[in-house]
Design a protein around this motif. Structure first.
Motif, PDB file in Angstrom:
ATOM      1  N   ARG A  67       5.751  65.708  59.305  1.00  0.00           N
ATOM      2  CA  ARG A  67       6.864  65.191  58.511  1.00  0.00           C
ATOM      3  C   ARG A  67       6.436  63.955  57.723  1.00  0.00           C
ATOM      4  O   ARG A  67       6.771  63.797  56.553  1.00  0.00           O
ATOM      5  CB  ARG A  67       8.048  64.855  59.408  1.00  0.00           C
ATOM      6  N   ARG A  68       5.681  63.087  58.365  1.00  0.00           N
ATOM      7  CA  ARG A  68       5.204  61.866  57.717  1.00  0.00           C
ATOM      8  C   ARG A  68       4.287  62.196  56.539  1.00  0.00           C
ATOM      9  O   ARG A  68       4.371  61.582  55.484  1.00  0.00           O
ATOM     10  CB  ARG A  68       4.456  60.994  58.727  1.00  0.00           C
ATOM     11  N   ASP A  69       3.440  63.182  56.728  1.00  0.00           N
ATOM     12  CA  ASP A  69       2.491  63.557  55.686  1.00  0.00           C
ATOM     13  C   ASP A  69       3.114  64.451  54.627  1.00  0.00           C
ATOM     14  O   ASP A  69       2.460  64.771  53.635  1.00  0.00           O
ATOM     15  CB  ASP A  69       1.280  64.267  56.300  1.00  0.00           C
ATOM     16  N   GLY A  70       4.337  64.862  54.832  1.00  0.00           N
ATOM     17  CA  GLY A  70       5.026  65.674  53.848  1.00  0.00           C
ATOM     18  C   GLY A  70       4.651  67.140  53.873  1.00  0.00           C
ATOM     19  O   GLY A  70       4.925  67.864  52.927  1.00  0.00           O
ATOM     20  N   THR A  71       4.050  67.584  54.932  1.00  0.00           N
ATOM     21  CA  THR A  71       3.673  68.997  55.010  1.00  0.00           C
ATOM     22  C   THR A  71       4.763  69.839  55.647  1.00  0.00           C
ATOM     23  O   THR A  71       4.591  71.011  55.879  1.00  0.00           O
ATOM     24  CB  THR A  71       2.369  69.163  55.811  1.00  0.00           C
ATOM     25  N   CYS A  72       5.881  69.211  55.892  1.00  0.00           N
ATOM     26  CA  CYS A  72       6.984  69.918  56.531  1.00  0.00           C
ATOM     27  C   CYS A  72       8.280  69.520  55.830  1.00  0.00           C
ATOM     28  O   CYS A  72       8.547  68.351  55.599  1.00  0.00           O
ATOM     29  CB  CYS A  72       7.013  69.537  58.011  1.00  0.00           C
ATOM     30  N   TYR A  73       9.087  70.451  55.463  1.00  0.00           N
ATOM     31  CA  TYR A  73      10.418  70.231  54.867  1.00  0.00           C
ATOM     32  C   TYR A  73      10.380  69.603  53.475  1.00  0.00           C
ATOM     33  O   TYR A  73      11.331  68.987  53.061  1.00  0.00           O
ATOM     34  CB  TYR A  73      11.312  69.372  55.772  1.00  0.00           C
ATOM     35  N   GLY A  74       9.295  69.676  52.786  1.00  0.00           N
ATOM     36  CA  GLY A  74       9.243  69.129  51.426  1.00  0.00           C
ATOM     37  C   GLY A  74       8.918  67.657  51.417  1.00  0.00           C
ATOM     38  O   GLY A  74       9.655  66.843  51.964  1.00  0.00           O
ATOM     39  N   ILE A  76       8.947  65.232  49.054  1.00  0.00           N
ATOM     40  CA  ILE A  76       9.821  64.276  48.370  1.00  0.00           C
ATOM     41  C   ILE A  76      11.084  64.006  49.181  1.00  0.00           C
ATOM     42  O   ILE A  76      11.485  62.855  49.348  1.00  0.00           O
ATOM     43  CB  ILE A  76      10.171  64.777  46.954  1.00  0.00           C
ATOM     44  N   ALA A  77      11.692  65.060  49.728  1.00  0.00           N
ATOM     45  CA  ALA A  77      12.922  64.887  50.497  1.00  0.00           C
ATOM     46  C   ALA A  77      12.683  64.002  51.710  1.00  0.00           C
ATOM     47  O   ALA A  77      13.485  63.113  52.005  1.00  0.00           O
ATOM     48  CB  ALA A  77      13.466  66.243  50.934  1.00  0.00           C
ATOM     49  N   TRP A  78      11.591  64.202  52.391  1.00  0.00           N
ATOM     50  CA  TRP A  78      11.327  63.403  53.578  1.00  0.00           C
ATOM     51  C   TRP A  78      10.969  61.973  53.229  1.00  0.00           C
ATOM     52  O   TRP A  78      11.309  61.056  53.965  1.00  0.00           O
ATOM     53  CB  TRP A  78      10.217  64.026  54.413  1.00  0.00           C
ATOM     54  N   LYS A  79      10.311  61.741  52.162  1.00  0.00           N
ATOM     55  CA  LYS A  79       9.985  60.357  51.793  1.00  0.00           C
ATOM     56  C   LYS A  79      11.258  59.569  51.523  1.00  0.00           C
ATOM     57  O   LYS A  79      11.311  58.380  51.795  1.00  0.00           O
ATOM     58  CB  LYS A  79       9.070  60.329  50.573  1.00  0.00           C
ATOM     59  N   LYS A  80      12.277  60.223  51.001  1.00  0.00           N
ATOM     60  CA  LYS A  80      13.531  59.537  50.728  1.00  0.00           C
ATOM     61  C   LYS A  80      14.338  59.328  52.008  1.00  0.00           C
ATOM     62  O   LYS A  80      14.972  58.299  52.198  1.00  0.00           O
ATOM     63  CB  LYS A  80      14.382  60.331  49.732  1.00  0.00           C
ATOM     64  N   ILE A  81      14.308  60.345  52.897  1.00  0.00           N
ATOM     65  CA  ILE A  81      15.138  60.290  54.118  1.00  0.00           C
ATOM     66  C   ILE A  81      14.471  59.491  55.221  1.00  0.00           C
ATOM     67  O   ILE A  81      15.081  58.648  55.864  1.00  0.00           O
ATOM     68  CB  ILE A  81      15.442  61.708  54.616  1.00  0.00           C
ATOM     69  N   LEU A  82      13.223  59.751  55.418  1.00  0.00           N
ATOM     70  CA  LEU A  82      12.544  59.179  56.572  1.00  0.00           C
ATOM     71  C   LEU A  82      11.226  58.579  56.129  1.00  0.00           C
ATOM     72  O   LEU A  82      10.390  59.260  55.562  1.00  0.00           O
ATOM     73  CB  LEU A  82      12.283  60.288  57.610  1.00  0.00           C
ATOM     74  N   THR A  83      11.050  57.307  56.355  1.00  0.00           N
ATOM     75  CA  THR A  83       9.774  56.695  56.027  1.00  0.00           C
ATOM     76  C   THR A  83       9.111  56.251  57.314  1.00  0.00           C
ATOM     77  O   THR A  83       9.622  55.371  58.012  1.00  0.00           O
ATOM     78  CB  THR A  83       9.947  55.497  55.093  1.00  0.00           C
ATOM     79  N   ILE A  84       8.009  56.883  57.621  1.00  0.00           N
ATOM     80  CA  ILE A  84       7.239  56.546  58.803  1.00  0.00           C
ATOM     81  C   ILE A  84       5.917  55.986  58.319  1.00  0.00           C
ATOM     82  O   ILE A  84       5.197  56.662  57.598  1.00  0.00           O
ATOM     83  CB  ILE A  84       7.004  57.782  59.687  1.00  0.00           C
ATOM     84  N   PRO A  85       5.576  54.767  58.689  1.00  0.00           N
ATOM     85  CA  PRO A  85       4.311  54.186  58.214  1.00  0.00           C
ATOM     86  C   PRO A  85       3.120  54.952  58.762  1.00  0.00           C
ATOM     87  O   PRO A  85       3.133  55.414  59.882  1.00  0.00           O
ATOM     88  CB  PRO A  85       4.339  52.749  58.752  1.00  0.00           C
ATOM     89  N   LYS A  86       2.093  55.068  57.929  1.00  0.00           N
ATOM     90  CA  LYS A  86       0.878  55.780  58.356  1.00  0.00           C
ATOM     91  C   LYS A  86       0.001  54.899  59.205  1.00  0.00           C
ATOM     92  O   LYS A  86      -0.023  53.746  59.188  1.00  0.00           O
ATOM     93  CB  LYS A  86       0.110  56.254  57.135  1.00  0.00           C
TER      94      LYS A  86
END
Length: 86
Positions: A67-74, A76-86
């Protein structure tokens, strides 16, 4: 020495007492073995439960990384909803 006159065999009495003591010790040993086997069974169940919990947590970690890397659920959508620091 009235006992000696009545043909009491002290060796037989001693042997019977020794056998009785051995039987008691064997029963105690068997009970202890059964108890330890029960404890071992319980410990194996606890270890199994812990391994299952660890596996679930590892799966959750992998899902969160995806989810953090954006390989799940799109991405852009996850970056807006959930921001998890790398």
């Amino acid at each position: 020495m009235a006992l000696a006159r009545e043909d009491i065999n002290f060796e037989n009495i001693k042997r019977e007492a020794d056998v009785e003591m051995l039987v008691k010790n064997m029963v105690q040993t068997d009970n202890m073995i059964a108890h330890l086997k029960d404890e071992q069974f319980e410990m194996r169940n606890e270890i199994k439960e812990h391994k299952e919990t660890i596996s679930k947590l590892e799966n959750d970690i992998q899902l969160l990384k995806k989810r953090r890397d954006g390989t799940c659920y799109g991405r852009i959508a996850w970056k807006k909803i959930l921001t998890i620091p790398k």
